[in-house]
Motif scaffolding. Structure first.
Motif, PDB file in Angstrom:
ATOM      1  N   SER A   5       0.828  -1.307   0.019  1.00  0.00           N
ATOM      2  CA  SER A   5      -0.024  -0.076  -0.097  1.00  0.00           C
ATOM      3  C   SER A   5       0.806   1.131   0.069  1.00  0.00           C
ATOM      4  O   SER A   5       1.960   1.261   0.465  1.00  0.00           O
ATOM      5  N   TRP A   6       0.271   2.254  -0.620  1.00  0.00           N
ATOM      6  CA  TRP A   6       0.837   3.748  -0.667  1.00  0.00           C
ATOM      7  C   TRP A   6       2.221   3.721  -1.308  1.00  0.00           C
ATOM      8  O   TRP A   6       3.031   4.553  -1.129  1.00  0.00           O
ATOM      9  N   SER A  36      -8.510   0.035  -1.353  1.00  0.00           N
ATOM     10  CA  SER A  36      -9.044   1.433  -0.949  1.00  0.00           C
ATOM     11  C   SER A  36      -8.286   2.351  -1.684  1.00  0.00           C
ATOM     12  O   SER A  36      -7.106   2.166  -1.840  1.00  0.00           O
ATOM     13  N   TYR A  37      -8.918   3.427  -1.698  1.00  0.00           N
ATOM     14  CA  TYR A  37      -8.025   4.824  -2.175  1.00  0.00           C
ATOM     15  C   TYR A  37      -7.422   4.767  -3.377  1.00  0.00           C
ATOM     16  O   TYR A  37      -6.392   5.425  -3.752  1.00  0.00           O
ATOM     17  N   ASN A  38      -7.959   4.033  -4.375  1.00  0.00           N
ATOM     18  CA  ASN A  38      -7.686   4.095  -5.792  1.00  0.00           C
ATOM     19  C   ASN A  38      -8.632   4.730  -6.426  1.00  0.00           C
ATOM     20  O   ASN A  38      -9.513   3.929  -7.183  1.00  0.00           O
ATOM     21  N   ASP A  39      -8.727   5.951  -6.583  1.00  0.00           N
ATOM     22  CA  ASP A  39      -9.805   6.695  -6.982  1.00  0.00           C
ATOM     23  C   ASP A  39      -9.833   6.796  -8.652  1.00  0.00           C
ATOM     24  O   ASP A  39     -10.773   7.404  -9.112  1.00  0.00           O
ATOM     25  N   THR A  88     -12.642  12.357  -1.329  1.00  0.00           N
ATOM     26  CA  THR A  88     -13.189  12.229  -2.663  1.00  0.00           C
ATOM     27  C   THR A  88     -14.849  11.614  -2.619  1.00  0.00           C
ATOM     28  O   THR A  88     -14.631  10.578  -1.636  1.00  0.00           O
ATOM     29  N   ARG A  93     -10.857   7.492  -1.039  1.00  0.00           N
ATOM     30  CA  ARG A  93     -10.054   8.529   0.041  1.00  0.00           C
ATOM     31  C   ARG A  93     -10.951   9.534   0.722  1.00  0.00           C
ATOM     32  O   ARG A  93     -11.978   9.663   0.145  1.00  0.00           O
ATOM     33  N   SER A 116      -3.921  -0.663  -0.996  1.00  0.00           N
ATOM     34  CA  SER A 116      -4.385   0.481  -0.805  1.00  0.00           C
ATOM     35  C   SER A 116      -3.650   1.692  -1.321  1.00  0.00           C
ATOM     36  O   SER A 116      -2.482   1.746  -1.252  1.00  0.00           O
ATOM     37  N   SER A 117      -4.210   2.762  -1.868  1.00  0.00           N
ATOM     38  CA  SER A 117      -3.529   4.175  -2.243  1.00  0.00           C
ATOM     39  C   SER A 117      -2.355   3.452  -3.294  1.00  0.00           C
ATOM     40  O   SER A 117      -1.347   4.186  -3.183  1.00  0.00           O
TER      41      SER A 117
END
Length: 603
Positions: free
Chosen positions: A445-446, A503-506, A537, A534, A473-474
């Motif tokens: 992640s990140w 998550s956080y993969n917009d 968003t 996120r 994530s992200s």
């Protein structure tokens, strides 16, 4: 009448549903409990209230013929306790239950005090749970029933996370001489006072068989550790000493270093989250040289410095049996890993945690030097868990380190979250991961570079048949990445996956979510899924949401689904409400309740 023998009882915080509040207990059991609790309350209050030199007769702590009955010490353990004894005489149970001293009732200072104590007992009874296993009477599971526990001596006492213990620990410790065979004592987060600390020090004097002591999360231990443990003699049997977040002082750290050589066979030392002991690490490191059988060493967030690494490195040469080493969250360690060699001697090491240690490019180089010289990573062939997270300088300089991971065939958990990986370092990681067939947990992640490059992990995802946790994530994933992931799922290579975090993969478009959700139902072992946006968003759900609902209904083990900040049209909101009603008891759908109408500008 002294308490001769007792069963193990465990007192820890548990969350109880309304159905747990006493439904499963038999009336006669509650009766025994009330009598025993009343008995103990009377005896302890009587001791405090006696005056004029008179000695108030004490009622027995526990009626000795009761098998499988439960009790607790008043105020010393506020949640749930159990005591079971073996009698030395043959008096009938009914007769024994009536031995509560009437004289003790006269010593109560007031009826109000009695009422208050009994009210606390009632609250305790409501949260009581039971489980009897051999010598252990475990009260941590409310859905178990009570079985007889015969001929047992108290070996384990855990009253952790009981606030009412605060200021009342002496009620318990005064009886410790009756349980001299105690091996495990856990008093984590009991909010001990200075008086409690003194009482504990007195109690440990009479526990020669003690093997495990946990005083974590008690701030008053700091500055008073010698008072508690100074009575431990040379050859003490304590194997596990846990002092996490006890506000230990530098002087306490020095004492720990002096204490270690006294212990006969220490195996676990955890002094994490004590930021002031970094200055006394010289003493601790010296003491570690006398602990050749130590298996777990945790120094998480202890204010360690560059110098600390060198002190520990000298001690590592004596810790040949070490299995777990936690140096995480010591931000001053950065630059201290140069010229270390002791780490390479830990050939049995299974877990290494150096997350958030500000590792520099030089640190990475010295941990994995040129192939012509001695190497650390290849010599740690037993390593099963590796956490390098939040060392952002690794992103540019860890290509050599990550490529060496191929020499860790036993690796099961690989966490490289938030390391600012770049394309070349991620490529090195992907190529090395092909040689890690035992992987169960992968957390990348990140790391934004993964977006559009997930294909580099394709072979790893195919070969890691045991993968259970995948966290991305992200990572700036795109639609092509989701299509790739869907294809891997479709071919059955992720059949054992239990937790998936996307998550956080917009930047994933509707088509990406659609193809993913259409294949999601094939992950039959999945228990947790997170596809939240996120916090900043909010986006409208497309038709893929219906595919998600359909897939979740076909997953037999799913319990958690997070779709936070996705906006639902009214029709899909109704569909979700219907889903919640049908699966309320087994699946938690964390959506947040947002609808398109709440954000008209997005319509």
């Amino acid at each position: 009448m002294a308490l001769q023998r007792m069963a193990v009882y465990t007192l820890q915080k548990v969350k109880l549903s309304e159905s747990d509040h006493g439904e499963n207990r038999k009336p006669q059991e509650d009766g025994l409990l009330r009598k025993t609790l009343f008995n103990l309350t009377m005896s302890q209050t009587g001791k405090k209230s006696s005056s004029d030199g008179e000695t108030t007769p004490q009622a027995p702590l526990v009626n000795e013929s009761i098998r499988g009955s439960k009790s607790r010490f008043p105020k010393a353990g506020s949640r749930k306790e159990s005591i079971d004894s073996k009698t030395t005489d043959s008096q009938p149970q009914d007769k024994t239950l009536k031995t509560i001293s009437l004289d003790a009732t006269k010593t109560l200072t007031s009826e109000t005090e009695l009422g208050s104590r009994m009210e606390e007992n009632e609250q305790f009874l409501q949260k009581l749970c039971r489980k009897a296993v051999s010598k252990c009477l475990d009260l941590n599971n409310c859905r178990q029933t009570t079985a007889d526990v015969r001929d047992t001596d108290l070996e384990k006492l855990d009253i952790s996370w009981n606030d009412v213990t605060r200021g009342n620990l002496h009620v318990l410790t005064q009886q410790m001489h009756l349980v001299s065979k105690l091996k495990i004592l856990r008093l984590s987060s009991c909010r001990c006072t200075a008086d409690d600390v003194w009482a504990l020090g007195e109690a440990i004097k009479v526990l020669p068989e003690l093997e495990e002591l946990n005083l974590s999360w008690n701030s008053k231990v700091g500055g008073n550790l010698p008072l508690i443990l100074q009575t431990l003699q040379q050859g003490s049997k304590i194997q596990t000493l846990e002092l996490m977040d006890c506000t230990l002082t530098s002087e306490d750290g020095v004492f720990v270093g002096q204490l270690l050589p006294r212990l006969q066979n220490p195996e676990v030392l955890d002094v994490s989250i004590n930021r002031n002991i970094g200055g006394s690490l010289n003493s601790i490191a010296h003491g570690l040289k006398s602990t050749s059988n130590l298996k777990v060493l945790k120094l998480h967030s202890c204010g360690l410095s560059q110098k600390s690494v060198k002190l520990l490195d000298a001690a590592f040469r004596y810790l040949r049996e070490l299995r777990t080493l936690d140096l995480s969250c010591n931000k001053e360690l950065g630059g201290g890993f140069e010229d270390i060699a002791g780490l390479a001697t830990l050939e049995h090491l299974e877990g290494l945690d150096v997350r958030q240690c500000s590792m520099t490019a030089d640190d990475v180089f010295h941990v994995t030097p040129d192939v012509l010289t001695a190497q650390v990573i290849p010599l740690l062939s037993s390593l099963q868990e590796l956490d390098l997270s939040a060392n952002k300088e690794m992103g540019s300089y860890s290509e050599n380190l990550l490529s060496r991971l191929r020499f860790l065939p036993a690796l099961k958990s690989l966490i490289i979250s938030n390391c600012a990986l770049e394309s070349k370092t991620f490529t090195a990681l992907a190529e090395a991961s092909i040689h890690l067939p035992a992987l169960k947990i992968v957390n990348l992640s990140w790391n934004k570079c993964i977006g559009g490059n997930l294909k580099l992990l394709l072979e790893t995802l195919k070969l890691s048949m045991s993968l259970q946790v995948l966290r991305l994530s992200s990572c700036s994933l795109v639609t092509e990445d989701m299509a790739l992931l869907a294809s891997v799922i479709q071919t059955g290579h992720l059949a054992r996956l239990q937790k998936l975090d996307l998550s956080y993969n917009d930047s994933i478009c509707e088509a990406g979510w659609t193809i993913f959700c259409q294949n999601l139902w094939l992950l039959k072992e999945l228990t947790e899924l997170d596809i939240s946006l996120r916090p900043s968003t909010f986006r409208k759900c497309g038709q893929w949401f219906r595919h998600l609902i359909s897939a979740v209904t076909k997953l037999p083990k799913i319990t958690e689904v997070a779709t936070k900040r996705w906006l639902l049209p009214a029709s899909q909101e109704e569909e979700l409400q219907g889903f919640d009603q049908d699966h309320r008891s087994s699946i938690h759908f964390d959506h947040g309740g947002f609808q398109e109408a709440d954000f008209p500008r997005l319509n």
